[in-house]
Each structure stands twice: as C-alpha cells, then as structure tokens.
Design an enzyme around this catalytic site. Structure first.
Site, PDB file in Angstrom:
ATOM      1  N   LYS A  72      -3.463   1.090 -16.941  1.00 36.78           N
ATOM      2  CA  LYS A  72      -3.917   0.177 -17.279  1.00 36.78           C
ATOM      3  C   LYS A  72      -4.643   0.306 -18.580  1.00 36.78           C
ATOM      4  O   LYS A  72      -4.382   1.027 -19.672  1.00 36.78           O
ATOM      5  CB  LYS A  72      -5.116  -0.336 -16.072  1.00 36.78           C
ATOM      6  CG  LYS A  72      -3.546  -1.114 -15.401  1.00 36.78           C
ATOM      7  CD  LYS A  72      -4.295  -2.440 -14.175  1.00 36.78           C
ATOM      8  CE  LYS A  72      -3.164  -3.004 -13.395  1.00 36.78           C
ATOM      9  NZ  LYS A  72      -2.313  -3.987 -13.884  1.00 36.78           N
ATOM     10  N   TYR A 108       7.675 -12.787 -11.532  1.00 35.91           N
ATOM     11  CA  TYR A 108       6.661 -13.294 -10.545  1.00 35.91           C
ATOM     12  C   TYR A 108       7.467 -15.358 -11.056  1.00 35.91           C
ATOM     13  O   TYR A 108       5.551 -16.161 -11.100  1.00 35.91           O
ATOM     14  CB  TYR A 108       5.727 -13.096 -10.566  1.00 35.91           C
ATOM     15  CG  TYR A 108       5.150 -11.814 -10.669  1.00 35.91           C
ATOM     16  CD1 TYR A 108       5.144 -11.049  -9.077  1.00 35.91           C
ATOM     17  CD2 TYR A 108       4.854 -11.107 -10.866  1.00 35.91           C
ATOM     18  CE1 TYR A 108       5.176  -9.576  -9.296  1.00 35.91           C
ATOM     19  CE2 TYR A 108       3.989  -9.499 -11.203  1.00 35.91           C
ATOM     20  CZ  TYR A 108       4.115  -9.119  -9.820  1.00 35.91           C
ATOM     21  OH  TYR A 108       4.277  -7.575  -9.945  1.00 35.91           O
ATOM     22  N   ASP A 114      -5.856   5.196  -5.784  1.00 34.19           N
ATOM     23  CA  ASP A 114      -5.389   3.977  -6.664  1.00 34.19           C
ATOM     24  C   ASP A 114      -6.130   3.394  -7.925  1.00 34.19           C
ATOM     25  O   ASP A 114      -7.108   2.664  -7.242  1.00 34.19           O
ATOM     26  CB  ASP A 114      -3.811   3.691  -6.333  1.00 34.19           C
ATOM     27  CG  ASP A 114      -3.246   2.269  -7.220  1.00 34.19           C
ATOM     28  OD1 ASP A 114      -3.392   2.710  -8.314  1.00 34.19           O
ATOM     29  OD2 ASP A 114      -2.483   1.549  -7.031  1.00 34.19           O
ATOM     30  N   TYR A 128      -2.145  -3.183  -3.005  1.00 34.32           N
ATOM     31  CA  TYR A 128      -0.938  -3.757  -4.443  1.00 34.32           C
ATOM     32  C   TYR A 128      -1.273  -1.981  -4.970  1.00 34.32           C
ATOM     33  O   TYR A 128      -1.830  -1.713  -5.185  1.00 34.32           O
ATOM     34  CB  TYR A 128      -1.514  -4.535  -4.663  1.00 34.32           C
ATOM     35  CG  TYR A 128      -0.246  -4.282  -6.319  1.00 34.32           C
ATOM     36  CD1 TYR A 128       0.912  -5.485  -6.079  1.00 34.32           C
ATOM     37  CD2 TYR A 128      -0.334  -4.091  -7.137  1.00 34.32           C
ATOM     38  CE1 TYR A 128       2.033  -5.667  -6.935  1.00 34.32           C
ATOM     39  CE2 TYR A 128       0.378  -4.081  -8.196  1.00 34.32           C
ATOM     40  CZ  TYR A 128       1.212  -5.124  -7.590  1.00 34.32           C
ATOM     41  OH  TYR A 128       2.686  -5.144  -8.859  1.00 34.32           O
TER      42      TYR A 128
END
Ligand code: PMP
Length: 428
Positions: free
Chosen positions: A272, A21, A243, A149
């Site tokens: 994660k 990014y 999620d 997201y």
C-alpha cells in the site's frame, strides 16, 4: 456526474470494464477522475473532491508529491524495469537495506512482490517451507482472526474472515485454517492458548493485522493484545506473521503498528503506502532465523516464489523517495495530530441515533453503526458535499493522507456530521 455529462472514454469503455466487488447490473457509472494534487481529486467536468481515504490507504504524502514524482521520472527515463533473476539494481538493493533498518528487530531479509495479496502469499509459503525445511512437515495450518482481511488471492482469502473471504462460495478451492476472535480479554487469551496447545504440531503460524483490522471493519485492539498473541506464538513454535499492509508507514501513529507493542514478528508484510501511493509494490520481510532455515546445499530448500515484476525499479525508486519524506518531514507527528483532529471532529457523531461507537487511532477515524447504513446512498451524499468517502459494512471512516491539513479534516468530519445528522433526522 450524470452519464450525459460523462466523457466519451468513460461511456465507450464502460461496456468493457469489470469493477471490483460490484454488481455490474445495477452499478452506477463511476466518477471520472482526471488529475490529483495533495488531498484533492479533480473530476472530469471540473469539480474537485477532498479525499478522505487516500486511495485505499496508499497516498500517505498526498497525491503527486514532487519529490516522489521527480524520483520516478528520473528512474522511468533511465530504466523502468529489468528482471530480478540474475540482474541487480540500485533502487531495490537500497530499498531492502532501508526497510530492514526501519523494521523492528532482526527482520533483515526482504522479498519483493507487486501487491499486498502476493506479499501475504509469500509469507504463508515462507512459514510453511520454514517448518518443512526444519523437518516439521505437519505444520501446515494457520491461525487467523475473525474480522481479519489479508487479500483476495486464494491463499490470502483462506486466512481472511470466512464471511469477508466468502469461504462458502470458494469452499472447494480454499485450504482450511483455524479462526478465532482477537483475544481481547482473559477468556479470549485462554481460547488462543488452548487452540495452540491442542493443535501445537500442526500450526505453521498466526497471522494478524497488528493494532487495527482494516478492511474487516477498522477494529482496534491494544498493544498488550498483540504482545499476548506474539508470546503464545513463540511458546508453541508457530511463526507470527504481521500483516502491516494497511497499518505500516505511519497509519497508526508509529512507523509500524508492531513498534507500539515492541513486538518483533517472524515475518512482516508491507505494501500500500510503501510507494507513497503511486504504483504497486509490496514486500515480505523475514527475520534472520526464518531466512537461515532456507540455506543449505539442496536447491529445494530455496524459497519457491518469483513474480515477473518483482522489485520493479520504478516502484522501488518511488518507495525510496517516499522513505526520504518520512526522514525529512514529521509524518509520524502528523499522524498523531490527525488522531486528535479525527477524534475531536467525529466526537459529535456519538450523539446521533444508531451510532454504536466513534474511535480514532493514528490517521484512522471511524463511526460505527449498530446496523448497516445504506452505503450507496451515503456515498452519493458525500459526493454531493464535495468529499470522497466510501463507507462499507457498518462503518463510515476516514483515512486521509498523513499530510491532510486541519482544514481538510474539519471539512471531512463536518460533512460526515451533516450527512449523518440529516439521515437520522429522517423518519425510519
Ligand atoms: N492485507 C491487508 C491488511 C490489506 O488491507 C490488504 C488490502 N486492502 C491486503 C492485504 C491486500 O493487498 P492488495 O490489495 O495490494 O493485494
């Protein structure tokens, strides 16, 4: 660190690195990290930073926890990897059983992968093929939420907020799904109900980040909102995909965010913090009902996915060690304590000009601005003050290790107040 003091490997490798990014033409040389310990990141040159974000929300026990390191060292020497097709190994089988035990309801089947985005891809394919296997092949669309997201791979991007996922740029690549606001009030609930009712036989599932939309702006919603979403998904025969890649493993104050709403999704993604912030691993969990739709004589009914490093033994050993720590130490209590410390510590930001809202949930503290601040400038100032905090969009946020001490949090919140006060004291 200025470039003249940068280590040789940083300067020599820089012409070959492509950062995430980042507009590389104007990018600053990144900070050179050489070691980590607890909530500290040591930089080349000797400076130490207090970490406010647990490396993209992974390092829930702090860095280099000796129990996780010992388990990984042992596994590394014995068997770092074998393929998961046709070969089984203890770390993955133990981990699958433990995850099924921890997850809400009857999420009893675990499909391993190597990153959160891939776990989401697997969830989408699982939902689609579930309906296909049951003869409902028209159910191919997903309902997703604005500010959501779910990852950067193509399928995940297509259910990420259209602006965040840059749908305009990738228009020809992305399948079209349906976006709606998180239903926070009766009007929003009615919109969700109407959309489901209009499109009933084409909707495969609804995907949501339970309680906190992370990368889309750290936006919170209440447990009853999640219950409404779950209720309507069930009513209209759409699968609910939770999620929990960001929210899982204590981040919101419970093991999984779904626990707070007593919601059992049909499919749940974790990643994660699964390995305690050491190595990539993710998993997609399915209920017995979802799993059973894949059983039968036909090979084509089987789930069509299989990453090369699926269920990597080293990563599974790290995850098992991380789960040991959740059992032995009061991480959820620590997350709840962090909620109070972050809420109290950031509260003075409410009085600063331009601040829209200050909020905390579990080990997440957020200062939201009415307009986007100069994030690169704020990052530079945080660095000067010896903390690692990376604002994005219109927020400055903290997601420290669940083991962060009261002193760590006081330092982090103190620096935020100092930097934001100086910024707003300047003439506009
Ligand atoms: N889902 C959520 C909620 C996430 O926060 C992220 C990563 N920020 C992902 C999916 C994608 O995970 P990964 O970066 O490991 O592919």
């Amino acid at each position: 660190m200025t470039s003249d003091r940068a280590p040789g490997w940083l300067r020599d490798g820089w012409p070959h690195i492509w950062l995430p990014y980042t507009q590389m033409q104007t990018a600053d040389l990144p900070q050179a990290a050489v070691s980590t310990e607890g909530t500290r990141i040591r930089l080349a040159g000797g400076r130490t930073l207090i970490d406010g974000m647990a490396s993209w929300w992974t390092a829930c026990h702090g860095y280099n926890h000796p129990h996780v390191i010992a388990a990984m060292t042992e596994q590394l020497q014995r068997m770092p990897h074998v393929m998961f097709g046709g070969l089984a190994h203890e770390p993955a089988f133990v981990l699958a059983r433990r995850l099924a035990g921890l997850a809400p309801g009857n999420l009893n089947r675990v499909f391993f992968s190597d990153s959160g985005s891939v776990a989401v891809e697997v969830a989408l394919k699982m939902a689609l093929q579930y309906h296909y296997n049951r003869g409902e092949s028209r159910r191919t669309k997903f309902i997703a939420f604005h500010h959501g997201y779910h990852g950067d791979t193509t399928g995940a991007m297509a259910i990420t907020d259209p602006a965040e996922g840059m749908h305009r740029l990738f228009r020809d690549l992305l399948p079209q799904h349906l976006f709606i606001d998180i239903p926070r009030d009766p009007d929003g609930v009615e919109k969700l109900r109407a959309l489901l009712s209009d499109e009933a036989d084409t909707i495969a599932g609804i995907i949501v980040e339970p309680l906190v939309q992370g990368a889309g702006g750290m936006k919170f919603h209440d447990a009853d909102v999640l219950r409404d979403i779950a209720g309507y998904a069930r009513h209209f025969g759409a699968l609910l995909i939770a999620d929990e890649i960001f929210t899982g493993f204590g981040r919101t104050g419970s093991m999984f965010a779904c626990d707070q709403a007593r919601v059992v999704p049909d499919i749940m993604c974790v990643g994660k913090a699964l390995t305690g912030g050491t190595i990539g691993l993710a998993a997609t969990l399915a209920t017995d009902e979802v799993y059973e739709a894949f059983l039968g004589a036909a090979e084509t009914k089987a789930l069509m996915h299989g990453p090369t490093y699926m269920a990597n033994p080293l990563a599974c050993a790290a995850a098992n060690a991380s789960l040991d720590l959740f059992e032995r130490e009061d991480r959820l209590g620590q997350a709840k304590m962090l909620e109070r410390l972050l809420a109290d510590g950031l509260a003075p930001c409410r009085d600063l000009p331009g601040v829209e809202e200050v909020r905390a949930k579990g080990a997440i503290g957020v200062v939201e601005f009415r307009r986007k601040p100069d994030a690169p400038e704020l990052r530079r100032q945080f660095l000067e003050e010896g903390v690692w905090i990376r604002p994005f969009g219109n927020i400055v946020y903290l997601t420290p290790a669940l083991t962060a001490t009261a002193e760590d949090v006081a330092t982090l919140t103190g620096v935020i107040i100092k930097v934001l006060s100086a910024r707003t004291a300047q003439p506009a």
